[in-house]
Structures are given as structure tokens and as C-alpha cells.
Design a protein around this motif. Sequence first.
Motif, PDB file in Angstrom:
ATOM      1  N   LEU A  49       5.864   5.217  -3.347  1.00  0.00           N
ATOM      2  CA  LEU A  49       5.773   3.612  -4.492  1.00  0.00           C
ATOM      3  C   LEU A  49       6.410   3.440  -5.642  1.00  0.00           C
ATOM      4  O   LEU A  49       6.150   4.852  -6.513  1.00  0.00           O
ATOM      5  CB  LEU A  49       4.319   3.264  -4.328  1.00  0.00           C
ATOM      6  N   GLY A  50       7.347   2.805  -5.452  1.00  0.00           N
ATOM      7  CA  GLY A  50       7.836   2.769  -6.536  1.00  0.00           C
ATOM      8  C   GLY A  50       8.631   3.277  -7.491  1.00  0.00           C
ATOM      9  O   GLY A  50       9.129   4.036  -8.354  1.00  0.00           O
ATOM     10  N   GLN A  51       9.146   4.473  -6.834  1.00  0.00           N
ATOM     11  CA  GLN A  51      10.027   5.747  -7.052  1.00  0.00           C
ATOM     12  C   GLN A  51      11.349   5.052  -7.110  1.00  0.00           C
ATOM     13  O   GLN A  51      11.863   4.083  -6.788  1.00  0.00           O
ATOM     14  CB  GLN A  51      10.341   6.530  -5.742  1.00  0.00           C
ATOM     15  N   SER A  79      12.170   5.598   0.309  1.00  0.00           N
ATOM     16  CA  SER A  79      11.280   4.757  -0.270  1.00  0.00           C
ATOM     17  C   SER A  79       9.579   4.932   0.625  1.00  0.00           C
ATOM     18  O   SER A  79       9.061   5.234   1.745  1.00  0.00           O
ATOM     19  CB  SER A  79      11.404   3.183   0.036  1.00  0.00           C
ATOM     20  N   CYS A  80       9.235   4.428  -0.080  1.00  0.00           N
ATOM     21  CA  CYS A  80       7.091   4.548  -0.235  1.00  0.00           C
ATOM     22  C   CYS A  80       7.461   3.366   1.597  1.00  0.00           C
ATOM     23  O   CYS A  80       8.222   2.154   1.751  1.00  0.00           O
ATOM     24  CB  CYS A  80       6.320   3.191  -0.478  1.00  0.00           C
ATOM     25  N   ARG A  81       6.759   4.366   2.767  1.00  0.00           N
ATOM     26  CA  ARG A  81       6.541   3.293   4.082  1.00  0.00           C
ATOM     27  C   ARG A  81       5.085   2.691   3.801  1.00  0.00           C
ATOM     28  O   ARG A  81       4.837   2.953   5.260  1.00  0.00           O
ATOM     29  CB  ARG A  81       6.711   3.724   5.372  1.00  0.00           C
ATOM     30  N   CYS A  82       4.324   3.063   3.539  1.00  0.00           N
ATOM     31  CA  CYS A  82       2.413   2.868   3.582  1.00  0.00           C
ATOM     32  C   CYS A  82       2.227   1.503   3.494  1.00  0.00           C
ATOM     33  O   CYS A  82       2.736   0.792   2.901  1.00  0.00           O
ATOM     34  CB  CYS A  82       2.134   3.519   2.458  1.00  0.00           C
ATOM     35  N   GLU A 100       0.919  -2.319   3.037  1.00  0.00           N
ATOM     36  CA  GLU A 100       0.176  -2.544   1.989  1.00  0.00           C
ATOM     37  C   GLU A 100      -1.580  -2.709   1.797  1.00  0.00           C
ATOM     38  O   GLU A 100      -1.996  -2.449   0.624  1.00  0.00           O
ATOM     39  CB  GLU A 100       0.102  -4.049   2.067  1.00  0.00           C
ATOM     40  N   GLU A 101      -2.293  -3.002   3.023  1.00  0.00           N
ATOM     41  CA  GLU A 101      -3.649  -2.617   3.221  1.00  0.00           C
ATOM     42  C   GLU A 101      -3.725  -1.014   2.763  1.00  0.00           C
ATOM     43  O   GLU A 101      -4.792  -0.900   2.150  1.00  0.00           O
ATOM     44  CB  GLU A 101      -3.966  -2.632   4.842  1.00  0.00           C
ATOM     45  N   GLU A 117       2.520   5.088 -15.250  1.00  0.00           N
ATOM     46  CA  GLU A 117       3.339   5.263 -13.991  1.00  0.00           C
ATOM     47  C   GLU A 117       4.104   6.600 -14.691  1.00  0.00           C
ATOM     48  O   GLU A 117       4.938   6.848 -15.656  1.00  0.00           O
ATOM     49  CB  GLU A 117       3.915   4.376 -13.405  1.00  0.00           C
ATOM     50  N   GLN A 154      -1.450  -1.804 -12.651  1.00  0.00           N
ATOM     51  CA  GLN A 154      -1.098  -2.695 -12.560  1.00  0.00           C
ATOM     52  C   GLN A 154      -2.460  -3.112 -11.505  1.00  0.00           C
ATOM     53  O   GLN A 154      -3.243  -3.468 -10.624  1.00  0.00           O
ATOM     54  CB  GLN A 154      -0.015  -2.403 -11.201  1.00  0.00           C
ATOM     55  N   ARG A 211       8.679  -6.523   5.155  1.00  0.00           N
ATOM     56  CA  ARG A 211       8.591  -5.463   3.711  1.00  0.00           C
ATOM     57  C   ARG A 211      10.014  -6.034   2.711  1.00  0.00           C
ATOM     58  O   ARG A 211      10.573  -5.181   2.867  1.00  0.00           O
ATOM     59  CB  ARG A 211       9.141  -3.681   3.902  1.00  0.00           C
ATOM     60  N   PRO A 260       4.050  -2.923  -8.520  1.00  0.00           N
ATOM     61  CA  PRO A 260       3.656  -1.182  -8.657  1.00  0.00           C
ATOM     62  C   PRO A 260       4.863  -0.034  -8.991  1.00  0.00           C
ATOM     63  O   PRO A 260       5.807  -0.203  -8.435  1.00  0.00           O
ATOM     64  CB  PRO A 260       2.956  -1.391  -7.323  1.00  0.00           C
ATOM     65  N   GLY A 261       4.540   1.139  -9.883  1.00  0.00           N
ATOM     66  CA  GLY A 261       4.557   1.760  -9.314  1.00  0.00           C
ATOM     67  C   GLY A 261       6.342   2.004 -10.537  1.00  0.00           C
ATOM     68  O   GLY A 261       6.436   2.893 -11.450  1.00  0.00           O
ATOM     69  N   LEU A 285       8.450  -0.119 -11.512  1.00  0.00           N
ATOM     70  CA  LEU A 285       9.871  -0.641 -11.566  1.00  0.00           C
ATOM     71  C   LEU A 285       9.790  -2.563 -12.318  1.00  0.00           C
ATOM     72  O   LEU A 285       8.935  -3.301 -11.998  1.00  0.00           O
ATOM     73  CB  LEU A 285      10.587  -0.768  -9.897  1.00  0.00           C
TER      74      LEU A 285
END
Lengths: 409, 303
Positions: A259-261, A266-269, A271-272, A294, A407, B51, B294-295, B297
Amino acid sequence: MPLDEVACIGELALDGGVRGVAGMLPMARRLLASGIRHLVVATENAAEAAMVEGTSVIGVDSLAMAVAHLEGRIPLQPVSAPPMGDVPPHGGVDLAAVRGQALAKRALEIAAAGRHNLLMLGAPGAGKTMLARAFAGLLPDLGSDEALEVAALYSLRGRLSDRPLTSLRPPLRAPHHSVSRAGLIGGGAGIAHPGEVSLAHRGVLFLDEICEFPRGHLEALRQPLEERRVAVTRVRATVVFPADFVLVAAANPCPCGRLGQPSGPSCRCPEEVINRYQSRLSGPMRDRIDMTVEVPRLGGDALLGGANEEPTAKVRERVAAAQARQLERAAATGVTANALLEGDQLLHACRLDTRARDALTIAGEKWRLSARAYHRVLRVGRTIADLAGEDRVGREAVIEAFQLRGQVQ
Amino acid sequence: MSRFRLAAGDTRWPACLSDLGALRGCPWVHSLWVEGELPALPGVAVVGSRRASVAGVETARRIAGDLARRGVTVVSGLARGVDCAAHGGCLSAGGRTVAVLGCGLDVDYPPQNSALRQTVRASGALISEYGLDDAPVSWHFPHRNRIIAGLCSAVVVVEARVGSGALSTARWALDLGREVLAVPGSILGRANEGSNRLLRDGARPYLDVSDIEDLLPAWARAQVLPRRIDGSAHEDPGTGRQRRLDGERSRLLAIIGAEPVHRESLGLALGLGASQLAVLVGEMELAGSIRILPGGLVSRTRW
């Protein structure tokens, strides 16, 4: 010398030999306090016992040696205390060895100066562990009383091999998330042992992958975080150990860690899932964590460039100066670190100017901050102003503190 | 709340839906549950990734807002991401919107959007071909997309991955002879791969509302509703402020561009220390000109 002024401590073996025992240092301190200053102990414990100033310590290898000494037949020379701080600096990580991560480093500096608990969020391999190791180096040396207190805890745990007895450096403990509750908080069969929280006393407790720790363990950290000590209840007695540490926690921002890289996949998780993951750190723990930063995984150019990194020693000077300012204020408040400021004391210590108040008001409305969140920002802002050598907390300090609030709410 | 069932052939049945019947292999739409009041149709569909990036959400809001100000009904699917932004952008510009659901009207899905659902119902309509209690089953959504395509004269695709639902809407639209437009996106990453491929395959690029003007009914071409002052973030109250931004702020915004940039990289690019950067970013965040994701950015809030 009359025998009732002498304490003999050691484990007597069947062959008449005398072996060392755990907890020699605190025992010697306690004995001195009750007027007994002559000790006969096992040779391996002698230096430890001699660290207690005002105590005369004889080291023996066998019962026969002890008897011969006490009868005056073969008198032995008292052991001299090893000089404090006479150990090579610990092989920690120098801040200059960590490339980039300017924001994380700044957060470490602030955390060290005000003894604020800190959460680092970042993907595996981003350098969180290295930063945590560098963090311990930012804390100034302990006073000799404090160092003795720390050594006593290691002595109780029988863990003197983990840490040179005479070290003045604040300890760094980094228990794995598979640690038992007793190992973390204290306990064990028979006599209660201090846990990792107490071995980190006056130093740093680093919990990597904090979301992987069992929830019960994290709940149990609440008492030491709030009271700076921990009560361990056994069948026969309750023992209170000091546990005044700075918590440095690290976690992945989401289960996949991406997340936020700034670059890469990119993150695929969903939201929940992210919310559920981050909520493991909710409640009392988060209330006690003043700052969140971070730690991005940096690309090659960031790692190779920017060779002009500040060394630990230089940052530590600023930290020491900021701590000195806090101690000056402590004369009036009795609170020695900004992280411990609460309520009116906090407001009073901050002496916010108008522009800072404006920023707080706008931010409070914009992000619907709770009272606790306000206080976190104020505490951190106070430390930022201390690092800058300012008496009042200005707008810049408040704004910077907001950037470190994290955050997750 | 008015809720009614429309059968094909009813006087209020949207005429444009009849095209679906002419299409071979297209499941027939017998009847629709409608909640709210059906606005003028056909409208324009704005669809895309669930997304979506910050820029994607902003793009969808802007397109929907521009359409709404011309009195065009915005049609979308009330999913997260682009769909949600399309409905929201339309509503905050004072427009009317239609949401075609993939589940029954009584099913609160997706749960995050239940507030938006209320507002859509108040200034437009929720539509579903499913029974009131029907669950959001996965195969409903591609089917639902044919209704979205049917209710509009053009589909604008914002940020779609390959194989995404937005592309299925675009396919239905092509089969029905509707115009398909796509917003060009970055070729880095996969976020825009689907929409960019549409462009390669001949879809019309969408750069601003003039690209779609000829497809709108004549009355919509002339009419432009005034911008609402109290509209949300994208309504750029910032033009005045923009001029006042000092050098550092505008440099920072210039670096951010369309894609969010990590704070760490911003510091390097601006040559600022961590502390100065935090103050700069913090002031701008407070002023609302950037947002921190978040993260770590940093994203613009206005484009």
C-alpha cells in the motif's frame, strides 16, 4: 569482622565449589540499604556486586576459600568495581548508514528527543529494522544510577551476557512476535522474572510486525505504556518492575505490504481487509503512539544518491539539548519527557502562539480530531519546538506535528 | 419515496432501451424496478475502475459535472471508485443521475455507498432489473452493464483495467451503436491499460466536454447551467489562491502532476529537509490544495 555484618551469597555445589546466581546486583543494593556492606560471593558475581558503591566484595571459588578468608587465615583483597561506561560502543547502526528516509529519520529524532512512542509503516525490506536499530543510538547515555538500575534488571533475568554490565547505553530489546506473554511482560515459574518490557527499561522496545503479536500481548502492554512500570502477579506475591521504555513499532501498511509504494507493483488488498488489518492496532495502543511515519521502499537511485547523511553522533547532540530543555521545565512540572505531558500541564508547556492556535483550529475542523489526537499533536509539537530551541510552540511545529500524526485514526 | 415497476411497453419505458431487443444474443429486459424519478434519457454513461486512482476519481467527477451542467443525465453503476465519483460529480453540479444496480433495490450494496444511494434517489433514479431482494451475484454485473449501455447515447470510460466491467459496458455500447469514448491515461502500470486499448481500437478520446458535444441532444449543446458555488472540491475556488501560491508551493504542485508522488521523493526533488517539507506539505494540506494518501503519497486535489 563479625559475621553478622557479612552476607555470603552463592550456589554451593556438592564438591564445595561456589557458583554464581542471578540477581546479584539488586541483592547487593538491597543489602547495602539495610546496612550490610561486606559480601562474599562467587568469583563470577564479584564484579557485579562490586558495582554497588560502598560495598566491599570478596570473590571466592569454593566454600573453603570463603571460610579461610572469614577466619582471617588467608585474607583476600576486595574486588574493585569495573568503571561505568568502560565498554566499546555498542555495534548498533549509525544513522548515516541508512540512505534516504529523511522523514523517518526526522521522526526518529523527534521520538528520541521527547521519548515519544513511534509507529513505522512500510513494506518488508524498506529498512524499518535498520531504522529501529539506529534509533537506540540517538538516545543520550544513561546516568550511572540509571545504568545500574538497568543492569540490575538484566541481573535479575540472568541475562548479563546480553548486555555489558557497565554499559551506559540505553538498551534496545527486539522480541519476536512469537515471544510468550511472560517473556514479554514478565513472570515465569517461581520467582517472577522481568520481561522484555523491563529489559528495555530506559531504552527502546522495538516490536517488529506489531500486528502479528497476539492481541492479548498488546493489551498487556497498556500498563507499562501508561504507568512506566509493570506489575507481575504470581501465586505468592506481586512484583513490580520498572518498564519505562520508548516503544518503536513497525508494521506493514496492509497484509501484502505494498500500500502506498512509490514504485513497483501496487497493493491489491481490498479496503475492508486493510481496515481490519490496521484496526489490530486500535484503541489503547494507538492512544499511546504519538507518531506514525511511512517508510517507503526506495528505488536504486535514492539509495545510491544523497551521500551527505547526518551521523548519529550529531543528531544525538540535538536530542540531548532538547532533553535538557525538557528537564529545565521539569523543575516546575515534574514531568521529565514531553511524551508524558497530559492535560493542563501540556497546554501550559506548549505556550501556543496565535498562528499555532489557528492551525490547530482549522485542522481540528478539517479532520475532526478527537481530544486525544489534539494532545498527541501538541506533545510532538512541544518536542519539535524544543529541538529548535524555542520556548513557545509555533505554527511550524504544530504543522509538522500534524504530518506525523499518521493516517490511521 | 416513489417506487414502481416498469414493464417493457409502458409509456414511461425509456425508448432507448428498445434497442436492446433488436440486438441478437442480448438477454431481454422484461421489466425494471425504479426508485425515484426517471430523468431525461438517453444520458451519458461514465464508468471505470472500482479501484480508481485519485486522478481517476477526479476525472470522473469533472466529466460528470460538465455533463450535468449541460443538463445531460449521467448514468453509472453505483460501484466504488469511478462510478461513485460520476454520480457524486453530477449531483454536486446540480445534475440528475441514474444508477443501474446489479442487485435488488432492497439490497444495500455496496455498503459504503448507502449515503450516496439516498442522494441519487432524491435527484434521479435507482434502477434494477432484479427482484427487490436479489443478492449482488457476480454474473449480474455484466448483464446489468447492457442496461447502462442501453440508457445512454455515449459511454465515457475512465481508468479501466483489461477485463474490467467498464469494458463490458463499452462492448455492449458498441453492439448497440452507441459512441464509446475513453480518457487517455498513463501507459505505466495497468490501471489505464483497458481504456487505452479502447483508444487504440478506435474509441474517441475524451479530453473535455467538447469531444462529446455533437452526440448530445441539440438543447444540451446550447445550454450550460451556471456552476454552483457550493460545489465540492473540483469546482476550483482555487484560481484566485493559485496566483498567490508562493514559489515553493507551485513548484511542489508542478512536481506532483497527475500522479501522486511520495513525500520522500518530493523532498529530494525540492531539495528540502524533512522538517521544512513537512511544514510545506502540512500547510498545503491544511489549505486543501493537496491530500495525503495512505502510505505517504501526496496527491493534488485540483487539476
